[in-house]
Design an enzyme around this catalytic site. Structure first.
Site, PDB file in Angstrom:
ATOM      1  N   ALA A  17      40.748  17.591  31.889  1.00 54.61           N
ATOM      2  CA  ALA A  17      39.740  17.042  31.693  1.00 54.61           C
ATOM      3  C   ALA A  17      38.576  17.699  33.414  1.00 54.61           C
ATOM      4  CB  ALA A  17      39.906  15.563  33.378  1.00 54.61           C
ATOM      5  N   GLY A  19      36.326  17.120  37.141  1.00 61.14           N
ATOM      6  CA  GLY A  19      35.490  15.897  37.880  1.00 61.14           C
ATOM      7  C   GLY A  19      34.176  17.449  38.515  1.00 61.14           C
ATOM      8  N   GLY A  20      33.951  16.441  39.285  1.00 59.09           N
ATOM      9  CA  GLY A  20      33.088  17.477  40.543  1.00 59.09           C
ATOM     10  C   GLY A  20      33.393  18.761  41.296  1.00 59.09           C
ATOM     11  N   MET A  21      35.103  18.218  41.793  1.00 63.28           N
ATOM     12  CA  MET A  21      35.279  19.528  42.485  1.00 63.28           C
ATOM     13  C   MET A  21      36.220  20.068  42.300  1.00 63.28           C
ATOM     14  SD  MET A  21      36.895  17.932  46.050  1.00 63.28           S
ATOM     15  CE  MET A  21      39.071  16.689  45.376  1.00 63.28           C
ATOM     16  N   VAL A  24      41.397  19.616  35.131  1.00 62.22           N
ATOM     17  CA  VAL A  24      42.681  19.560  35.378  1.00 62.22           C
ATOM     18  C   VAL A  24      43.034  20.160  34.393  1.00 62.22           C
ATOM     19  CG1 VAL A  24      44.973  17.791  35.168  1.00 62.22           C
ATOM     20  CG2 VAL A  24      42.313  17.527  36.905  1.00 62.22           C
ATOM     21  N   ASP A 133      38.098   6.943  45.388  1.00 59.90           N
ATOM     22  CA  ASP A 133      38.183   7.018  44.616  1.00 59.90           C
ATOM     23  C   ASP A 133      38.973   6.319  43.533  1.00 59.90           C
ATOM     24  OD1 ASP A 133      36.099   8.082  42.874  1.00 59.90           O
ATOM     25  OD2 ASP A 133      36.559   9.948  42.603  1.00 59.90           O
TER      26      ASP A 133
END
Length: 658
Positions: A17, A19-21, A24, A133
């Protein structure tokens, strides 16, 4: 990152995965020999000391949670500037996949998926943590046999709630806009009730298969969260009971004081509704009245600060689109509503009456008061009629043509006074090929008569054939799968005598198998030829040596020779005697046949010299003795060994003379 070992412990296997920051990865904990998930902060963010410090604090906060429905945080560390978290690895899929493939879900199924999410959030709220979130991408769904495991992941945006700080980073709203509570959009304030709002939106999405607020930009979506209530799920799925509508309305109330105080309270309400569903209750007025918010939400006051001025200004003023018109009044005489105003104009108010005293002509009756009142009433009526017409009356709603064939859908839309147009097709697991899978605008959306409704026809289930990967490198196999909309799964290494090291031997599922989009395909990769360590069998039985070497895949050659010192069947020497070979390589064994045998000739009655010469010619050593009947004649009376005996070459033969 692939193949890198972080902190000398976590070997990165594959990315699962992004994400924005952070990203994973699936990794192996080399110390404990287990699979873990490693969350790695994106390169460059670690250079921001404040950001990195917050990342570490969030890890410590998340590690405080120990709950069966929360993804556990094992470790946190830093490796050459790379900041990371080691977390529990949950194989399976996300709730986003469930929404995409199965929604709209029956209410009982939707609540069954939301209940463990709320249990996890309730544990966090009791610990003083806010997730911030909550969204389908952060809910992991793992299937273990007949059971479904639901775990909430990524408490990385959560932080401990304190009495002095309940604001996000200056000027930044953290979270996904489709799930943001109104107070987070306007003021950046997030407490447990913000998580409750997000959970309510998530429940709505499971029930309907769509988000409650949509727009062409994130700003439009944020505006709707502040100024529009979440619609009732039954407006999209009529079979949803009214008390389920009330539950969603309570959780997503724009007035946070009307929401459940935290996830634990909402969890209790969800269980009440789930019990009613299990009992087959279609209507429950008492439960509905108990759940539904008691009053409509008032508009949120917008407090503009130096840091959030831009966002507050945006959510305070709706975007003007081709279907939104604003009415402005002329400064002089009243008239019909004018053309759409430019963006940013507001309704102009009539000027306040002047404070200066008015003079009237002496002797004239004062009739201006009733006339002004009449004009004001006409103006109000005109404004009302204009608002009613421009805001509601002239609109119609898009009829639902989902599941219909193209011809039927076009006919239904034309009957409703709309035009139809076929747009890009889309895959669907449920809608048959060439039937309508979606429309734009969506069913129930407001449209003007004559507007065009774009139809999206179904391509049927999205399936792909696994490409042939044998003989490709790992990178080539990964690229081939990505081009086919499939995921590169696990890599398993195996020895191969025919496939070069680093090349793919086979895939699982095998090439040509038809699978869903984004299905994971595992590959078996060659480690090259299996090395064989050779054992020295010198001095041991040749039969055992030959069997062992041949069983290891080596070609055995046996050479047998006479040997006066090594017993028959024993290995005299081996070539090569040691080292590393590969299947099919040769090994030569020299095996003893024992000493060479010679037949003892008959020399009885021969003279001593003649017999001795003959035996020595055959390689025997000769010893001469007198027999007990010796007469001095010098002829051979007997021998030892006897004539005809097979005797090792070089043996000693005794002649007895008479």
């Amino acid at each position: 990152m692939l193949g890198r070992v972080l902190d000398g412990r976590y070997r990165i296997e594959r990315r699962v995965a992004r994400g924005g920051m952070a990203s994973v990865y699936e990794a192996v904990d080399l110390r404990l020999e287990r699979v873990v998930a490693v969350k790695v902060m994106h390169a460059g963010l670690g250079e921001d000391g404040d950001f990195a410090a917050r990342f570490v604090r969030e890890a410590r906060a998340a590690a405080q949670l120990s709950h069966p429905h929360v993804v556990a945080v094992y470790d946190q560390g830093e490796d050459d500037g790379t900041v990371f978290l080691a977390m529990e690895y949950v194989p399976g899929r996300t709730l986003r996949d469930v929404v995409r493939e199965q929604a709209p879900l029956p209410p009982a199924r939707a609540l069954a998926l939301v209940e463990p999410v709320l249990a996890a959030l309730a544990a966090a709220h009791r610990a003083g943590l806010v997730h911030r979130d909550v969204k389908p991408e952060n809910v992991l769904v793992g299937d273990e046999g007949d059971t479904t495991t639901v775990k909430v992941a990524d408490f990385g945006l959560a932080k401990a709630v304190s009495a002095t700080s309940n604001h996000t980073a200056t000027g930044v709203v953290i979270g996904t806009v489709s799930y943001l509570a109104p107070e987070v959009v306007v003021h950046g304030q997030a407490d447990a009730r913000a998580d409750v709002y997000a959970a309510g939106v998530l429940l709505y999405e499971l029930l309907t298969g769509r988000k409650p607020h949509e727009g062409e930009s994130q700003i439009q979506v944020a505006y709707k969260h502040v100024h529009e209530d979440v619609p009732a799920p039954s407006a999209t799925v009529p079979s949803v009971p009214a008390y389920v509508d009330a539950l969603v309305a309570r959780a997503t109330s724009r007035d946070r004081d009307q929401r459940p105080a935290d996830a634990g309270v909402l969890l209790h309400q969800v269980r009440r509704v789930a019990q009613a569903l299990r009992e087959g209750v279609s209507q429950d007025a008492e439960l509905e009245a108990d759940l539904r918010p008691t009053a409509p939400a008032a508009p949120l006051p917008v407090e503009v600060t130096a840091d959030d001025q831009g966002l507050a200004a945006i959510v305070d003023e709706p975007p003007v689109t081709d279907r939104t018109q604003q009415i402005r009044l002329p400064e002089s005489e009243p008239a019909a509503p004018s053309a759409p105003a430019p963006r940013g104009d507001r309704i102009r108010r009539l000027p306040a009456p002047s404070a200066a005293p008015r003079t009237t002509s002496p002797g004239r009756p004062r009739r201006r008061g009733p006339l002004l009142l009449l004009l004001a009433l006409l103006l109000v009526v005109g404004i009302g009629v204009g608002a009613w017409w421009f805001g509601f009356a002239r609109y119609t709603t898009t009829p639902s043509v989902l599941g219909l064939g193209q011809a039927e859908a076009v006919a239904a839309l034309e009957e409703a006074g709309l035009e139809a147009e076929v747009g890009p097709a889309a895959h669907s697991e449920d809608v048959p090929v060439d039937d309508v899978v979606a429309t734009d605008p969506a069913p129930g959306d407001r449209v003007l008569p004559g507007d065009v409704v774009v139809l999206s026809l179904s391509l049927g289930p999205e399936r792909y054939d696994v490409p042939r990967l044998a003989g490709l490198s790992v990178d080539e196999a990964r690229a081939a799968l990505e081009e086919t909309n499939l995921e590169f799964g696990r890599t398993v290494e195996r020895w191969s005598e025919t496939v070069a090291e680093g090349e793919v031997i086979r895939s699982n599922p095998k090439a040509g198998t038809t699978v869903r989009a984004s299905a994971a395909v595992n590959v078996v990769v060659s480690k090259g030829r299996r090395p064989i360590e050779v054992t020295d069998w010198t001095g041991r039985q040749a039969s055992r040596a030959e069997k062992a070497l041949a069983g290891a895949g080596l070609e055995v050659t046996v050479e047998r020779v006479f040997d006066d010192e090594v017993a028959e069947g024993v290995v005299i020497s081996q070539s090569p005697a040691a080292g590393t070979l590969y299947r099919g390589d040769g090994v030569t064994l020299t095996v003893s046949k024992g000493p060479e045998l010679v037949e003892m000739p008959r020399v009885i009655a021969q003279g001593k010299d003649s017999a001795e010469e003959r035996l020595e010619a055959l390689g025997f050593r000769v010893r001469v003795e007198r027999s007990g009947q010796y007469l001095g004649l010098g002829f051979v009376l007997s021998t030892d060994p006897d004539a005809g005996t097979m005797v090792p070459k070089g043996s000693t033969v005794t002649l007895y003379l008479i």
